[in-house]
Scaffold this motif. Structure first.
Motif, PDB file in Angstrom:
ATOM      1  N   LEU A   6     -37.186 -12.096  -1.585  1.00 23.21           N
ATOM      2  CA  LEU A   6     -38.758 -12.235  -1.991  1.00 23.21           C
ATOM      3  C   LEU A   6     -39.553 -11.404  -1.545  1.00 23.21           C
ATOM      4  CD1 LEU A   6     -39.277 -16.116  -1.348  1.00 23.21           C
ATOM      5  CD2 LEU A   6     -39.265 -14.973  -3.649  1.00 23.21           C
ATOM      6  N   LEU A   7     -40.409 -10.723  -2.534  1.00 21.58           N
ATOM      7  CA  LEU A   7     -41.224  -9.634  -2.105  1.00 21.58           C
ATOM      8  C   LEU A   7     -42.841 -10.147  -2.309  1.00 21.58           C
ATOM      9  CD1 LEU A   7     -39.484  -6.889  -4.180  1.00 21.58           C
ATOM     10  CD2 LEU A   7     -39.089  -7.323  -1.886  1.00 21.58           C
ATOM     11  N   PRO A   8     -43.448  -9.376  -1.353  1.00 16.35           N
ATOM     12  CA  PRO A   8     -43.500  -8.363  -0.214  1.00 16.35           C
ATOM     13  C   PRO A   8     -43.055  -9.472   0.810  1.00 16.35           C
ATOM     14  CG  PRO A   8     -45.683  -8.900  -0.619  1.00 16.35           C
ATOM     15  CD  PRO A   8     -44.972  -9.757  -1.657  1.00 16.35           C
ATOM     16  N   GLY A   9     -42.830  -8.472   1.875  1.00 17.70           N
ATOM     17  CA  GLY A   9     -42.393  -9.131   3.262  1.00 17.70           C
ATOM     18  C   GLY A   9     -40.872  -9.567   3.246  1.00 17.70           C
ATOM     19  N   ALA A  10     -40.051  -8.653   2.622  1.00 15.58           N
ATOM     20  CA  ALA A  10     -38.589  -9.036   2.289  1.00 15.58           C
ATOM     21  C   ALA A  10     -38.083  -8.861   3.787  1.00 15.58           C
ATOM     22  CB  ALA A  10     -37.857  -7.919   1.425  1.00 15.58           C
ATOM     23  N   SER A  11     -37.049  -9.621   4.253  1.00 17.50           N
ATOM     24  CA  SER A  11     -36.293  -9.509   5.419  1.00 17.50           C
ATOM     25  C   SER A  11     -34.973 -10.103   5.289  1.00 17.50           C
ATOM     26  CB  SER A  11     -37.182 -10.124   6.439  1.00 17.50           C
ATOM     27  OG  SER A  11     -37.230 -11.522   6.367  1.00 17.50           O
ATOM     28  N   LYS A  12     -34.026  -9.823   6.283  1.00 13.31           N
ATOM     29  CA  LYS A  12     -33.039 -10.684   6.379  1.00 13.31           C
ATOM     30  C   LYS A  12     -33.052 -12.153   6.081  1.00 13.31           C
ATOM     31  CE  LYS A  12     -29.716  -7.690   8.989  1.00 13.31           C
ATOM     32  NZ  LYS A  12     -29.369  -7.559  10.398  1.00 13.31           N
ATOM     33  N   ALA A  13     -34.243 -12.631   6.728  1.00 15.96           N
ATOM     34  CA  ALA A  13     -34.624 -14.043   6.871  1.00 15.96           C
ATOM     35  C   ALA A  13     -34.721 -14.645   5.207  1.00 15.96           C
ATOM     36  CB  ALA A  13     -35.727 -14.450   7.579  1.00 15.96           C
ATOM     37  N   ASN A  14     -35.204 -13.654   4.181  1.00 15.88           N
ATOM     38  CA  ASN A  14     -35.390 -14.468   3.058  1.00 15.88           C
ATOM     39  C   ASN A  14     -34.376 -13.790   2.010  1.00 15.88           C
ATOM     40  OD1 ASN A  14     -36.554 -12.084   1.752  1.00 15.88           O
ATOM     41  ND2 ASN A  14     -38.535 -12.595   2.360  1.00 15.88           N
ATOM     42  N   LYS A  15     -33.244 -13.594   2.354  1.00 17.52           N
ATOM     43  CA  LYS A  15     -32.441 -12.955   1.624  1.00 17.52           C
ATOM     44  C   LYS A  15     -31.256 -13.948   1.268  1.00 17.52           C
ATOM     45  CE  LYS A  15     -29.022  -9.763   2.522  1.00 17.52           C
ATOM     46  NZ  LYS A  15     -28.464  -8.809   3.124  1.00 17.52           N
ATOM     47  N   LEU A  16     -30.817 -14.107   0.018  1.00 13.68           N
ATOM     48  CA  LEU A  16     -29.823 -15.163  -0.525  1.00 13.68           C
ATOM     49  C   LEU A  16     -29.001 -14.360  -1.285  1.00 13.68           C
ATOM     50  CD1 LEU A  16     -31.828 -18.301  -1.448  1.00 13.68           C
ATOM     51  CD2 LEU A  16     -30.702 -17.866   0.710  1.00 13.68           C
TER      52      LEU A  16
END
Ligand SMILES: [Ca+2]
Ligand SMILES: [Ca+2]
Ligand SMILES: [Ca+2]
Length: 396
Positions: A154-164
């Motif tokens: 999810l952009l913006p603010g992408a991080s490992k935490a919001n990766k699926l």
């Protein structure tokens, strides 16, 4: 190289290049096929398929406008806060640039196509992403095939935490996943601001996984509770907007309930659960607990802490704290909620936090005002946790 006495050690130009110009890991050598675009099925580039297939569901009439915004506007006046200009404004130019539909390119024939569908379940704050299949993917391995998987950000603010991500399918250029990946804690604000990035990659055992192609869908294209089906051509990696770097990194989501109880003469803060928390331990998990403060906190008595939940990124707490305070004083207060990873033998790691109150913006402000104006009503909302809290001094 032999040195005579008194002679300075010099480095040949080749050695110099090897030392200074090639830092970092050695990249795999490009395959011949990388230099010659492939045209499967014998199609020349000019005859590539149209980019946007006519699979869009018919548009339904626009939803009636919600009246909560007006209420909040009135409250802005009532509490003397700044006006709706502080609400996050959509940035049309930027978001149009990320528009994935309707473009013309020959990437379709070189990178492949992807079929998927998206559904925003508004009541449960869930975004369901069903990845169906890809066709005609670019070969990435020596055997002329690939081991594709799909990952979501999810952009913006992408991080490992919001990766699926989906599972990997071996040795195929036409994978069928039929897998549904779900983001929890998605708010209406996210649906206006965020873009879903979907990328297809090739998994490799002995080197870094390779990127094949991607697409980006601004979430405002989705209507709540309606499945939208996409069939798109994958594109080359798009540059990530520079302004994105300045946005706070997301560290997960938290479901908080607020209720002003006139019987208890206090604010009840419920910490219900978290989702997609960032992993802060080497085992790929965290041991999360939540702390809350009601600030300003003159007598330092406002700290509350939940229990620690071991080894999870999706903890359920279901704990409630009461802050005794007159309803009239609440408007001047700020609720600070932080999530921490408990560690043994060293200081705990900060995962992320959120601040609700009169100086907050968007959903954080709205939740606070909805609580203030609806005495004795419990209001639950999801909030995004970020790696920094404006103006907060964090101490464990
Ligand atoms: Ca591979
Ligand atoms: Ca840790
Ligand atoms: Ca830990």
């Amino acid at each position: 190289m032999t040195l005579r006495k008194g002679e300075r050690a010099t480095i040949s130009i080749q050695e110099h290049m090897a030392i200074d110009v090639c830092p970092g890991p050695i990249k795999p050598i490009k395959q011949i096929s990388d230099y010659f675009p492939r045209f499967p099925r014998g199609l020349p580039a000019a005859a590539s398929r149209p980019a946007a297939p006519p699979s869009r569901p018919p548009l339904s009439p626009a939803e009636p406008p919600r009246d909560e915004d007006e209420d909040v506007d009135r409250l802005f006046g009532a509490y003397g806060a700044s006006g709706p200009a502080e609400q996050p404004a959509p940035r049309p130019a930027e978001e149009e640039a990320a528009d994935a539909e309707g473009y013309e390119s020959d990437d379709c024939t070189t990178l492949g196509t992807l079929d998927f569908s998206l559904l925003y379940d508004q009541e449960n704050n869930a975004l369901h992403c069903t990845i169906n299949k890809a066709k005609g993917l670019k070969p990435m391995d020596h055997n002329g095939l690939a081991d594709p998987y799909v990952k979501l950000h999810l952009l913006p603010g992408a991080s490992k935490a919001n990766k699926l991500r989906t599972k990997t399918l071996r040795n195929t250029l036409n994978p069928t996943w039929n897998e549904t990946l779900t983001y929890y804690g998605i708010t209406d604000e996210d649906m206006i601001r965020k873009t879903l990035r979907i990328s297809v990659c090739d998994e490799d055992k002995f080197r870094h996984n390779e990127f094949i192609g991607e697409t980006r869908i601004p979430l405002k294209k989705l209507k709540p509770n309606q499945t939208k089906t996409f069939s798109i051509c994958l594109e080359k990696q798009l540059p990530i907007d520079k302004t994105e770097d300045k946005s706070l990194e997301e560290r997960g989501r938290i479901l908080i309930s607020l209720k002003y109880s006139s019987q208890k003469q206090g604010l009840l803060v419920g910490i219900i659960r978290c989702a997609h928390l960032a992993a802060m331990d080497a085992n790929g998990y965290s041991d999360p607990y939540v702390k809350t403060y009601l600030k300003p906190d003159e007598d330092k008595k406002s700290k509350h802490k939940t229990a620690v939940k071991k080894k999870t990124l999706n903890p359920e707490f279901n704990e409630e704290f009461c802050y005794e305070i007159k309803h009239g004083d609440l408007a001047k207060k700020t609720l600070e909620v932080t999530v921490w990873d408990y560690d043994i033998g060293k200081s705990n790691d900060f995962i992320g936090g959120v601040v609700l109150g009169i100086n907050a913006k968007g959903e954080r402000l709205k939740h606070w005002f909805d609580c203030l104006k609806n005495k004795d009503k419990k209001i639950e909302r999801w909030h995004t946790l970020t790696n920094e809290l404006p103006g907060a001094i964090l101490s464990d």
